[in-house]
Structures are given as structure tokens and as C-alpha cells.
Design an enzyme around this catalytic site. Sequence first.
Site, PDB file in Angstrom:
ATOM      1  NE  ARG A   1      -4.064   1.774   2.229  1.00  0.00           N
ATOM      2  CZ  ARG A   1      -4.418   2.503   3.283  1.00  0.00           C
ATOM      3  NH1 ARG A   1      -3.830   2.317   4.449  1.00  0.00           N
ATOM      4  NH2 ARG A   1      -5.365   3.409   3.175  1.00  0.00           N
TER       5      ARG A   1
ATOM      6  CG  HIS B   1      -7.026  -5.444  -2.862  1.00  0.00           C
ATOM      7  ND1 HIS B   1      -8.063  -4.750  -3.450  1.00  0.00           N
ATOM      8  CD2 HIS B   1      -6.150  -4.486  -2.428  1.00  0.00           C
ATOM      9  CE1 HIS B   1      -7.837  -3.452  -3.374  1.00  0.00           C
ATOM     10  NE2 HIS B   1      -6.681  -3.261  -2.756  1.00  0.00           N
TER      11      HIS B   1
ATOM     12  CG  ASP C   1       8.467  11.938  -5.011  1.00  0.00           C
ATOM     13  OD1 ASP C   1       7.613  11.304  -4.354  1.00  0.00           O
ATOM     14  OD2 ASP C   1       8.364  13.156  -5.264  1.00  0.00           O
TER      15      ASP C   1
ATOM     16  CB  SER D   1      -5.342 -18.139   0.450  1.00  0.00           C
ATOM     17  OG  SER D   1      -4.532 -17.485  -0.481  1.00  0.00           O
TER      18      SER D   1
ATOM     19  N   GLY E   1       5.805  11.097  -8.792  1.00  0.00           N
ATOM     20  CA  GLY E   1       5.453   9.697  -8.697  1.00  0.00           C
ATOM     21  C   GLY E   1       6.173   9.036  -7.542  1.00  0.00           C
TER      22      GLY E   1
ATOM     23  CG  ASN F   1      -1.624   8.932   1.750  1.00  0.00           C
ATOM     24  OD1 ASN F   1      -1.971   7.915   1.145  1.00  0.00           O
ATOM     25  ND2 ASN F   1      -1.003   9.936   1.164  1.00  0.00           N
TER      26      ASN F   1
ATOM     27  N   PRO G   1      -7.662   6.837  -6.413  1.00  0.00           N
ATOM     28  CG  PRO G   1      -7.127   4.990  -7.728  1.00  0.00           C
ATOM     29  CD  PRO G   1      -6.540   6.243  -7.161  1.00  0.00           C
TER      30      PRO G   1
ATOM     31  CG  HIS H   1      -1.558   4.993  -0.668  1.00  0.00           C
ATOM     32  ND1 HIS H   1      -2.487   5.632   0.125  1.00  0.00           N
ATOM     33  CD2 HIS H   1      -2.156   3.841  -1.086  1.00  0.00           C
ATOM     34  CE1 HIS H   1      -3.601   4.904   0.183  1.00  0.00           C
ATOM     35  NE2 HIS H   1      -3.407   3.807  -0.540  1.00  0.00           N
TER      36      HIS H   1
END
Length: 367
Positions: free
Chosen positions: A61, A204, A91, A261, A89, A108, A174, A65
Site C-alpha cells: 500500500r 488485495h 519519490d 490464503s 510519482g 493516507n 482512486p 500511495h
Amino acid sequence: MLGATLLGLSLFLLNVAVSHGALQFGFYTGKCKGTDVETAIRGIVAARFAKDPSILPALLRMQFHDCFVRVSPSFPPSSPVLYIFLFKGCDASILLDVPNSEKQAGANQSVRGYELIDEIKAALEKACPGVVSCADIIIAAARDAVVVGGGRRYEVQTGRRDGTISRASDVNLPGPSISVSDAIRVFNGKGLSAEDMVLLLGGHTVGVTHCSFIMSRLYNFNGSGKPDPTMDSALVATLRRRCPQNLVVDSPVNLDQNASSANTVDNSFYNQILAKRGVLQIDQRIALDSATGATVVLLAGGRMDFSTRFGSSMVKLGAVEVLTGTQGEIRRSCRAPNKRTQSLGGDPFVIEPFVQEQLQSRAVVQQ
């Protein structure tokens, strides 16, 4: 005069922003005084995973993000100077503790794993100060977490440099109820295909959401007073017991509903969403939409190898709008930029070092 000055400066910034070197495999080979950088990262991640397997979805994640921040060029309110660095992006901007940083954006606030990145950075700074970027640490740590979580190892390119701008207002990720067509457009905007999107959502296969994100699907889908008809009725009943309508505790819910799983990187997630057991709406939608459903079927049946293809899409994600060469900097601390905060027109902000030098050498006309 003012217009010409701004146009020239803006074009300069744009040209500099798109001129950078390439990422490469083995970038740090021989650069860390005898320490193998990727081996060092791998050992620290493995030790943390042994204590806390949930660090795997946390790092996946974090990478997503960090890389998916969307930025448009803009101006400080009282200055006509274009100051936003156009690339934003992968960074490590998500790691910065500065006022109104990306960490403080709503999307976040539940991102975690920062202390692990700090631990890795401290070890590498001790071995070779000022060499390894925080941006590369995020990418390599996420890869190593995938491997210890049962996924196939994939080689990552390194050579990223760290950004110095982090703003909560730049975070526009999104959401879980986005349509497939809109999600594809968002991913395409980052140079990622619809197939990449399906593969990255396959992350996921591990991790959780919380009841508050799925209540409408369970009780009042689109204002109907009924559950989402695309969710398996048995799953609705199970999740309603975990997430009662008079919600008091916002309990976690596994994104992969295959209990055997849920903590393993495999293709089980795709079989679950084919059975209408997707927890998030976007997860279920990719199984049902004609633009993505065929890929889901291939991944669920093993005719498209998830482990291999997931790694390839993670590599592509990790190359989104990176800083390389002389862009950005190598932070000494992942939580703070090396350069001091500058101010133009009374509005403080952090400037990329190479832009800073140009601004200092040019006369900027104020309105």
C-alpha cells in the site's frame, strides 16, 4: 516583461523535469562500501515479517500511495512563479513529515510501515551515508515483503532519487467505489494498462479493509435499502455479523475471503471475486466488467501466472514519474528534505535543489 519571464522560467522547469537518466538493475553494486544494499534491505524486511506478517500489505500500500500521487502545475497564491515540480510519482514524498504533507491526507492516514523504512535507512546510512534513496528503499522493501509472503521474487530497478515536496492536496487516489472505466483511465494516466490494474489490484490477496468502507454494500447499496446484488448472499450474511448496522467497532475485514490464503501472495483473490466474494466494490467490478473480466478468469485459472505478472506490474508501478540523475536528492532522513524551506512571495515551500539554483540565479519579477 512579466509574461515573458514566467513563460521562459516555466518552459525551463518543464524541460528540466523531463530530462533524467534511466533506472537500472544493480544500481548500488559497489557503491556502499562492501555492503550489498538489496541484501541488507531483504534481511530487515524478513525479520519484521517474522514478527508481523501484516507488514506485507502495508508495504504494498505504501508503494502504491507514494507512486500514485497526482499533481497539476500550480502557483503559490501570492507569487506568479511556477513552483510545483511536474513529476510526482515514486519519490518517497509520502514519507516526509512537513506541514500539510501527504501523510495527513485522508487516504493516507492509515498507511503504515514508516518505522521499518526508518530502520532500513538508518542501517544503510551507517554503511554508506548519502547513497541509498528512500524512494528505492520503498520499492525494494515491498518486493522483499512479497517474497517472504509467498510470492515470486522479481528484480527491481533502482537509481531513484527523493523528492522534496509533499502536500496533502496532491493526494487524489482512486476510491473503492470507482467504476472500472474510470479506474482504467486513472491507471492509463500513469502509463499502466488495464491488465496492470487488474494485476495490481491482485495485491488485495493480502491485507484488510474496515467495516466502514463496505457498510453501504451490506445494507443500503445505492440507496436501495438492500445489499449490493453483486455480492454473494452468504458473504453478505457473514460480513453483516462482523459489521453490524449499528457499527461501534470498525473491525478489519480480509480482502481475500479465502481464510486459508488471506496472508499469502497467490491467485486466490481472483477466484474469490469470480464467486462474487469481492469485499471492495472495485474488486468485484473487475470480475464483472467486460474490459477486465477475461483477465480475471485467466488469473484465477492459472492460465496467466499471477506471481510472474504481478511482479512485472509492480516494476512498472515503481517506474512511474521517478526522479533520477541530478533530480531531487538523497535524503539523509526519510522524514525530512535535506534542503531548507524556501519562501517566494511570502509562501513557504520546498523547492527541488536544481530548480532552487535556477531561481536564485534569475531575477523574478513580482506583480
